[in-house]
Design a protein around this motif. Structure first.
Motif, PDB file in Angstrom:
ATOM      1  N   LEU A  93       0.846  -1.192   0.000  1.00  0.00           N
ATOM      2  CA  LEU A  93       0.000   0.000   0.000  1.00  0.00           C
ATOM      3  C   LEU A  93       0.882   1.242   0.000  1.00  0.00           C
ATOM      4  O   LEU A  93       0.694   2.166  -0.781  1.00  0.00           O
ATOM      5  N   TYR A  94       1.854   1.265   0.896  1.00  0.00           N
ATOM      6  CA  TYR A  94       2.891   2.288   0.884  1.00  0.00           C
ATOM      7  C   TYR A  94       4.176   1.589   0.476  1.00  0.00           C
ATOM      8  O   TYR A  94       4.419   0.456   0.873  1.00  0.00           O
ATOM      9  N   TRP A  95       4.979   2.264  -0.306  1.00  0.00           N
ATOM     10  CA  TRP A  95       6.204   1.619  -0.757  1.00  0.00           C
ATOM     11  C   TRP A  95       7.328   2.620  -0.918  1.00  0.00           C
ATOM     12  O   TRP A  95       7.106   3.822  -1.021  1.00  0.00           O
ATOM     13  N   ALA A  96       8.544   2.068  -0.920  1.00  0.00           N
ATOM     14  CA  ALA A  96       9.754   2.864  -1.089  1.00  0.00           C
ATOM     15  C   ALA A  96      10.450   2.402  -2.359  1.00  0.00           C
ATOM     16  O   ALA A  96      10.619   1.211  -2.587  1.00  0.00           O
ATOM     17  N   ALA A  97      10.843   3.373  -3.166  1.00  0.00           N
ATOM     18  CA  ALA A  97      11.544   3.078  -4.416  1.00  0.00           C
ATOM     19  C   ALA A  97      13.045   3.141  -4.170  1.00  0.00           C
ATOM     20  O   ALA A  97      13.556   4.131  -3.650  1.00  0.00           O
ATOM     21  N   VAL A 105       6.111  -0.525   2.862  1.00  0.00           N
ATOM     22  CA  VAL A 105       6.412   0.324   4.015  1.00  0.00           C
ATOM     23  C   VAL A 105       5.236   0.308   4.981  1.00  0.00           C
ATOM     24  O   VAL A 105       4.078   0.339   4.581  1.00  0.00           O
ATOM     25  N   ALA A 106       5.581   0.265   6.278  1.00  0.00           N
ATOM     26  CA  ALA A 106       4.601   0.437   7.350  1.00  0.00           C
ATOM     27  C   ALA A 106       5.228   1.360   8.393  1.00  0.00           C
ATOM     28  O   ALA A 106       6.459   1.439   8.507  1.00  0.00           O
ATOM     29  N   ALA A 111       0.119   2.847  10.828  1.00  0.00           N
ATOM     30  CA  ALA A 111      -0.328   2.937   9.440  1.00  0.00           C
ATOM     31  C   ALA A 111       0.217   1.748   8.659  1.00  0.00           C
ATOM     32  O   ALA A 111       1.429   1.570   8.544  1.00  0.00           O
ATOM     33  N   ASN A 112      -0.690   0.914   8.181  1.00  0.00           N
ATOM     34  CA  ASN A 112      -0.398  -0.255   7.350  1.00  0.00           C
ATOM     35  C   ASN A 112       0.410  -1.327   8.091  1.00  0.00           C
ATOM     36  O   ASN A 112       1.138  -2.085   7.487  1.00  0.00           O
ATOM     37  N   THR A 125      10.263   3.418  10.938  1.00  0.00           N
ATOM     38  CA  THR A 125       9.611   3.018   9.698  1.00  0.00           C
ATOM     39  C   THR A 125      10.081   1.606   9.395  1.00  0.00           C
ATOM     40  O   THR A 125      11.251   1.285   9.571  1.00  0.00           O
ATOM     41  N   TYR A 126       9.145   0.769   8.940  1.00  0.00           N
ATOM     42  CA  TYR A 126       9.459  -0.631   8.658  1.00  0.00           C
ATOM     43  C   TYR A 126       9.365  -0.874   7.159  1.00  0.00           C
ATOM     44  O   TYR A 126       8.364  -0.531   6.535  1.00  0.00           O
ATOM     45  N   PHE A 127      10.409  -1.461   6.609  1.00  0.00           N
ATOM     46  CA  PHE A 127      10.466  -1.793   5.193  1.00  0.00           C
ATOM     47  C   PHE A 127      10.352  -3.311   5.054  1.00  0.00           C
ATOM     48  O   PHE A 127      11.072  -4.052   5.724  1.00  0.00           O
ATOM     49  N   PHE A 128       9.468  -3.757   4.164  1.00  0.00           N
ATOM     50  CA  PHE A 128       9.206  -5.184   3.980  1.00  0.00           C
ATOM     51  C   PHE A 128       9.604  -5.604   2.566  1.00  0.00           C
ATOM     52  O   PHE A 128       9.312  -4.905   1.596  1.00  0.00           O
ATOM     53  N   ARG A 129      10.228  -6.759   2.493  1.00  0.00           N
ATOM     54  CA  ARG A 129      10.532  -7.365   1.199  1.00  0.00           C
ATOM     55  C   ARG A 129      10.082  -8.813   1.240  1.00  0.00           C
ATOM     56  O   ARG A 129      10.408  -9.538   2.173  1.00  0.00           O
TER      57      ARG A 129
END
Length: 152
Positions: A93-97, A105-106, A111-112, A125-129
């Motif tokens: 839903l939210y993402w980082a390029a 991203v959450a 949020a998310n 901030t949490y980044f998911f892959r």
């Protein structure tokens, strides 16, 4: 004795095998026998269509150098993510390029983020892959990431 054996052998060879003269049909016994026993999806009755929730994904960070220097891999949260205990509410839903990957991203404010064990930390901030059995979670400081924030 040899004559008896020869006669028995000759009798066996001359008698046709049971069912050898019966010709098996090659057509189907029932035309629909290969269909599944049930339908996987039954449409709802008229007037009961599901209400769809429309969401649009949004880029929130642009990181030209990737996550290096901004976030660190957290093995504990990655393991929880692989087990389904620390996830994005909506994957991507939210993402980082970044040049290499597009990370989901959450935010620590919720949020998310699905966090039933309350593992989130304020200001993070949490980044998911790969939000599946290969899930990896990186933690970044929101204040450090703010110059790269592009969300609206």
């Amino acid at each position: 004795m040899i004559r008896r054996l020869a006669a028995l052998l000759l009798t066996i060879l001359m008698v046709p095998a049971a069912g050898a003269q019966e010709v098996l049909r090659t057509d189907r016994t029932e035309p629909g026998h290969l269909r599944p026993p049930f339908r996987a999806y039954e449409p709802p009755p008229p007037g009961h269509e599901p209400r769809l929730r429309r969401t649009e994904s949004r880029a929130v960070y642009k990181l030209p150098q990737g996550l290096k220097g901004f976030a660190t891999l957290d093995r504990t949260l990655s393991h929880l993510c692989q087990r389904g205990a620390f996830l994005q509410q909506i994957d991507g839903l939210y993402w980082a390029a970044t040049p290499d990957y597009r990370y989901g991203v959450a935010f620590s404010g919720g949020a998310n983020l699905i966090d039933p064990q309350n593992r989130r930390q304020p200001g993070k901030t949490y980044f998911f892959r790969n939000q599946d059995s290969r899930c990896e979670v990186w933690i970044g400081d929101q204040a450090k990431l703010m110059p790269h924030y592009i969300g609206g």
